[in-house]
Design an enzyme around this catalytic site. Structure first.
Site, PDB file in Angstrom:
ATOM      1  N   GLY A 225       0.642  -1.195  -0.046  1.00 33.35           N
ATOM      2  CA  GLY A 225      -0.075  -0.037  -0.048  1.00 33.35           C
ATOM      3  C   GLY A 225       0.927   1.182   0.041  1.00 33.35           C
ATOM      4  O   GLY A 225       2.118   1.203  -0.296  1.00 33.35           O
ATOM      5  N   GLY A 226       0.401   2.443   0.443  1.00 34.95           N
ATOM      6  CA  GLY A 226       0.936   3.662   0.538  1.00 34.95           C
ATOM      7  C   GLY A 226       2.036   4.055   1.493  1.00 34.95           C
ATOM      8  O   GLY A 226       1.975   3.047   2.747  1.00 34.95           O
ATOM      9  N   GLY A 230       1.941   2.577   5.435  1.00 34.28           N
ATOM     10  CA  GLY A 230       3.082   1.538   5.802  1.00 34.28           C
ATOM     11  C   GLY A 230       3.745   2.208   7.118  1.00 34.28           C
ATOM     12  O   GLY A 230       4.227   1.330   7.860  1.00 34.28           O
ATOM     13  N   GLU A 245       5.417  -3.474   0.819  1.00 31.13           N
ATOM     14  CA  GLU A 245       5.713  -3.023  -0.622  1.00 31.13           C
ATOM     15  C   GLU A 245       4.939  -1.716  -0.660  1.00 31.13           C
ATOM     16  O   GLU A 245       3.848  -1.616  -0.720  1.00 31.13           O
ATOM     17  CB  GLU A 245       5.169  -4.168  -1.461  1.00 31.13           C
ATOM     18  CG  GLU A 245       5.597  -5.611  -1.151  1.00 31.13           C
ATOM     19  CD  GLU A 245       7.069  -5.619  -1.926  1.00 31.13           C
ATOM     20  OE1 GLU A 245       7.241  -4.938  -2.963  1.00 31.13           O
ATOM     21  OE2 GLU A 245       7.651  -6.633  -1.481  1.00 31.13           O
ATOM     22  N   CYS A 279       2.067   1.317  -8.962  1.00 27.19           N
ATOM     23  CA  CYS A 279       3.272   1.547  -8.235  1.00 27.19           C
ATOM     24  C   CYS A 279       4.541   1.472  -8.979  1.00 27.19           C
ATOM     25  O   CYS A 279       5.512   2.520  -8.648  1.00 27.19           O
ATOM     26  CB  CYS A 279       3.624   0.697  -6.838  1.00 27.19           C
ATOM     27  SG  CYS A 279       3.608  -1.271  -7.537  1.00 27.19           S
TER      28      CYS A 279
HETATM   29  P1  NAP Z   1      -3.669   2.410   1.238  1.00 29.57           P
HETATM   30  O1  NAP Z   1      -4.384   3.521   1.349  1.00 29.57           O
HETATM   31  O2  NAP Z   1      -1.905   2.568   2.012  1.00 29.57           O
HETATM   32  O3  NAP Z   1      -4.376   1.350   1.555  1.00 29.57           O
HETATM   33  C1  NAP Z   1      -3.544  -0.205   1.343  1.00 29.57           C
HETATM   34  C2  NAP Z   1      -4.435  -1.132   2.423  1.00 29.57           C
HETATM   35  O4  NAP Z   1      -3.797  -0.696   3.665  1.00 29.57           O
HETATM   36  C3  NAP Z   1      -5.766  -1.142   2.290  1.00 29.57           C
HETATM   37  O5  NAP Z   1      -6.448  -2.547   2.564  1.00 29.57           O
HETATM   38  C4  NAP Z   1      -6.120  -0.202   3.659  1.00 29.57           C
HETATM   39  O6  NAP Z   1      -7.591  -0.518   4.066  1.00 29.57           O
HETATM   40  C5  NAP Z   1      -5.328  -0.463   4.549  1.00 29.57           C
HETATM   41  N1  NAP Z   1      -4.549   0.355   5.404  1.00 29.57           N
HETATM   42  C6  NAP Z   1      -4.909   1.842   5.411  1.00 29.57           C
HETATM   43  N2  NAP Z   1      -4.705   2.299   6.624  1.00 29.57           N
HETATM   44  C7  NAP Z   1      -4.223   1.238   7.353  1.00 29.57           C
HETATM   45  C8  NAP Z   1      -4.034   1.288   8.696  1.00 29.57           C
HETATM   46  N3  NAP Z   1      -3.779   2.344   9.520  1.00 29.57           N
HETATM   47  N4  NAP Z   1      -3.596  -0.141   9.340  1.00 29.57           N
HETATM   48  C9  NAP Z   1      -3.906  -0.893   8.655  1.00 29.57           C
HETATM   49  N5  NAP Z   1      -4.222  -1.120   7.171  1.00 29.57           N
HETATM   50  C10 NAP Z   1      -4.440  -0.001   6.729  1.00 29.57           C
HETATM   51  O7  NAP Z   1      -3.075   2.260  -0.357  1.00 29.57           O
HETATM   52  P2  NAP Z   1      -4.099   2.076  -1.782  1.00 29.57           P
HETATM   53  O8  NAP Z   1      -4.573   3.245  -1.844  1.00 29.57           O
HETATM   54  O9  NAP Z   1      -5.063   1.114  -1.518  1.00 29.57           O
HETATM   55  O10 NAP Z   1      -3.008   1.761  -2.646  1.00 29.57           O
HETATM   56  C11 NAP Z   1      -2.053   2.635  -3.401  1.00 29.57           C
HETATM   57  C12 NAP Z   1      -0.745   2.605  -2.886  1.00 29.57           C
HETATM   58  O11 NAP Z   1      -0.351   1.349  -2.922  1.00 29.57           O
HETATM   59  C13 NAP Z   1       0.241   3.340  -3.691  1.00 29.57           C
HETATM   60  O12 NAP Z   1       1.039   4.202  -2.737  1.00 29.57           O
HETATM   61  C14 NAP Z   1       0.882   2.370  -4.268  1.00 29.57           C
HETATM   62  O13 NAP Z   1       2.128   2.680  -4.956  1.00 29.57           O
HETATM   63  C15 NAP Z   1       1.095   1.255  -3.239  1.00 29.57           C
HETATM   64  N6  NAP Z   1       1.084  -0.117  -4.069  1.00 29.57           N
HETATM   65  C16 NAP Z   1       2.619  -0.664  -3.872  1.00 29.57           C
HETATM   66  C17 NAP Z   1       2.784  -1.833  -4.507  1.00 29.57           C
HETATM   67  C18 NAP Z   1       3.959  -2.832  -4.284  1.00 29.57           C
HETATM   68  O14 NAP Z   1       4.187  -3.495  -4.414  1.00 29.57           O
HETATM   69  N7  NAP Z   1       5.253  -1.751  -3.907  1.00 29.57           N
HETATM   70  C19 NAP Z   1       1.933  -2.526  -5.228  1.00 29.57           C
HETATM   71  C20 NAP Z   1       0.595  -1.782  -5.575  1.00 29.57           C
HETATM   72  C21 NAP Z   1       0.399  -0.480  -4.677  1.00 29.57           C
HETATM   73  P3  NAP Z   1      -8.804   0.523   3.491  1.00 29.57           P
HETATM   74  O15 NAP Z   1      -8.664   0.087   1.953  1.00 29.57           O
HETATM   75  O16 NAP Z   1      -9.811   0.069   4.160  1.00 29.57           O
HETATM   76  O17 NAP Z   1      -8.154   1.927   3.530  1.00 29.57           O
END
Ligand code: NAP
Length: 474
Positions: A225-226, A230, A245, A279
């Site tokens: 995730g973001g 993270g 990641e 990402c």
């Molecule tokens: P996100 O907002 O960080 O959410 C990712 C996951 O984390 C979701 O299931 C979210 O739940 C959960 N989450 C959010 N806050 C949390 C917390 N405080 N505690 C535990 N879990 C929590 O990211 P996104 O908008 O879905 O995805 C975009 C990001 O992912 C981008 O920054 C992208 O670069 C990154 N990404 C990285 C990779 C890699 O392999 N490096 C691959 C794909 C994406 P909710 O949905 O309920 O908010």
């Protein structure tokens, strides 16, 4: 759909609507899980760990191969699920299903290769009589938290190696795209996975995700995730293993002697795949001054031809962004860059969640678009003089996931390979190139550890040493 705890499909009074991002129409609902559900899921996973750990490897292999076969049978349904709950076009979604099948297949294959080695104990003085070896054993309960942008394959990247390694899982998929993950769970159960081994709880990350991460029965958090979430998770997790990641804002260097048409085509596709919600999507293209204008004009013209619209229409090149607030944020960032002096070369407009693919030049390094992850269909173009200058710009950010260089000069390619601060560098492909077997992950704030099945399996298992102290027989 319902969520999955201990092999039972659980409904809740409170539900969350899953919406088609194109028009906000209702696709399905999922339960709004609570901290109590997380507790029950972890309790089940503790039992599941003992069950999966004790399964012979050939059983796990059979289950994973069977899951891949069932996914093949449900190929089109899975693709339509991805393209209805999420942003991807149906063409992009089909590719994701194909990759996810590959991920599960490789997981089955790698389950055969979780090996150890004998150790030369007698090389240490005083250990002459010792013989032994190490083997790898599973970690235990793994909390898997996944993002919205690859709602099937990024889930497969956690479940496949976790199951192959003998662990159990509590999965929390992204709230906006939980259906692909639930369907994969359904498939794994049908393939013979014992119910306790995989538990899926749906609901908001801030609540149930945090309850999951904090719990001491969880031995590893595998998060994609973001950066912001993270960092928060890393603080909450305490003494457990973490795999992160996170985000990027990929730089691509287009050098003077490259094949320009190939570079344009590849960078356009790499920038706008999945509406730039990727990402490793191309964000910052650095172009040698001698070819800058030719590249810029070709890139903007190619971008202008993009057909934006309904994800399920076979003719659509790029679908909607995941939510209207995300679409608005992206256009706000573009407007900020323009207000700081950037020139818009294509796009920059939106209708609801549909954002036109956007190209800018002259973006200030301190503008959000210049230094943060846009995670939308926006590319910045910038000329450079020397290769060192391009590498310095590429490295000037606090993330480093993938980078790329287009060049036909091996010496310049190797020069960049050594100096670019990224977890992966593509030569004559855009940063968006990835296959599922390669080690995948970033440096700096892009993450910790690596996925890519063999590498995830290393993270999800630990070595256990066995040593025999031998005596001379009587
Ligand atoms: P996100 O907002 O960080 O959410 C990712 C996951 O984390 C979701 O299931 C979210 O739940 C959960 N989450 C959010 N806050 C949390 C917390 N405080 N505690 C535990 N879990 C929590 O990211 P996104 O908008 O879905 O995805 C975009 C990001 O992912 C981008 O920054 C992208 O670069 C990154 N990404 C990285 C990779 C890699 O392999 N490096 C691959 C794909 C994406 P909710 O949905 O309920 O908010």
């Amino acid at each position: 759909m319902k969520m999955l705890i201990s092999g039972e499909w659980i409904a809740k009074k409170e539900t969350i609507d899953v919406l088609n991002p194109l028009d906000g129409s209702l696709v399905d609902t999922v339960p709004r899980g609570s901290a109590e559900d997380v507790d029950a899921a972890i309790e089940s996973a503790v039992r599941g760990f003992h069950i999966n750990r004790d399964l012979p490897a050939h059983r796990r292999i059979t289950i994973l191969f069977k899951a891949a076969e069932l996914m093949r049978e449900r190929y089109e349904e899975l693709a339509r699920t991805i393209a209805t709950e999420g942003s991807k076009t149906i063409t992009e979604a089909r590719k994701e299903v194909g990759r996810a099948i590959n991920t599960m297949t490789i997981s089955a294959e790698e389950a055969r290769r979780i090996d150890g080695e004998t150790l030369p104990f007698d090389s240490a003085e005083g250990s002459e009589n010792r013989v032994g070896y190490y083997f790898r054993f599973p970690i235990g309960v793994i909390a898997a938290i996944t993002p919205f942008n690859d709602p099937l394959n990024l889930v497969a990247h956690k479940l496949g190696p976790a199951i192959a390694g003998g662990n159990s899982v509590v999965l929390k998929p992204a709230t906006v795209t939980p259906l692909s993950a639930l369907k994969l769970a359904e498939i794994l159960l049908q393939a013979g996975l014992p119910g306790e081994v995989l538990n899926v709880v749906t609901g908001p990350g801030g609540e149930i995700g945090e309850a999951l991460v904090r719990d001491e029965r969880v031995r590893m958090v595998s998060f994609t995730g973001g950066v912001e979430a993270g960092e928060r998770i890393a603080k909450l997790a305490g003494l457990k293993k973490i795999g992160m990641e996170l985000g990027g804002n990929a730089p691509v260097i287009v050098d003077e002697d490259c094949d320009l048409d190939e570079a344009v085509e590849s960078c356009v596709s790499g920038a706008f795949w999945a509406v730039g919600q990727n990402c490793i999507g191309v964000q910052r293209v650095l172009i040698h001054g001698a070819i800058y204008e030719r590249f810029r004009d070709a890139f903007a013209a190619r971008t202008d031809r993009y057909k934006v619209g309904d994800q399920l229409d076979e003719e659509t090149d790029m679908g909607p962004m995941i939510t209207e607030s995300e679409a608005k944020r992206v256009v706000d960032w573009v407007e900020e860059a323009v207000a700081m002096g950037a020139k818009l070369l294509a796009g920059g407009t939106r209708e609801g969640t549909l954002v036109r693919p956007t190209v800018l030049e002259g973006v200030a390094a301190r503008a959000k678009l210049g230094c943060q992850e846009v995670f939308g269909p926006v590319v910045t173009l910038q000329p450079y003089g020397t290769l060192d200058e391009a590498i310095e710009i590429a490295n000037s950010v606090d993330v480093g996931l993938h980078g790329a260089i287009f060049t036909n000069d091996l010496n310049r390619a190797f020069y960049a390979i050594k100096r670019m601060d990224v977890g992966g560098i593509m030569v004559n492909d855009s940063s968006d190139y990835r296959v599922d077997l390669m080690p995948f992950g970033g440096v700096k704030k892009s993450g910790l550890g690596r996925e890519g099945i063999r590498f995830a399996l290393q993270e999800m298992t630990e070595p256990k040493v066995v040593c025999f102290n031998l005596r001379e027989p009587d």
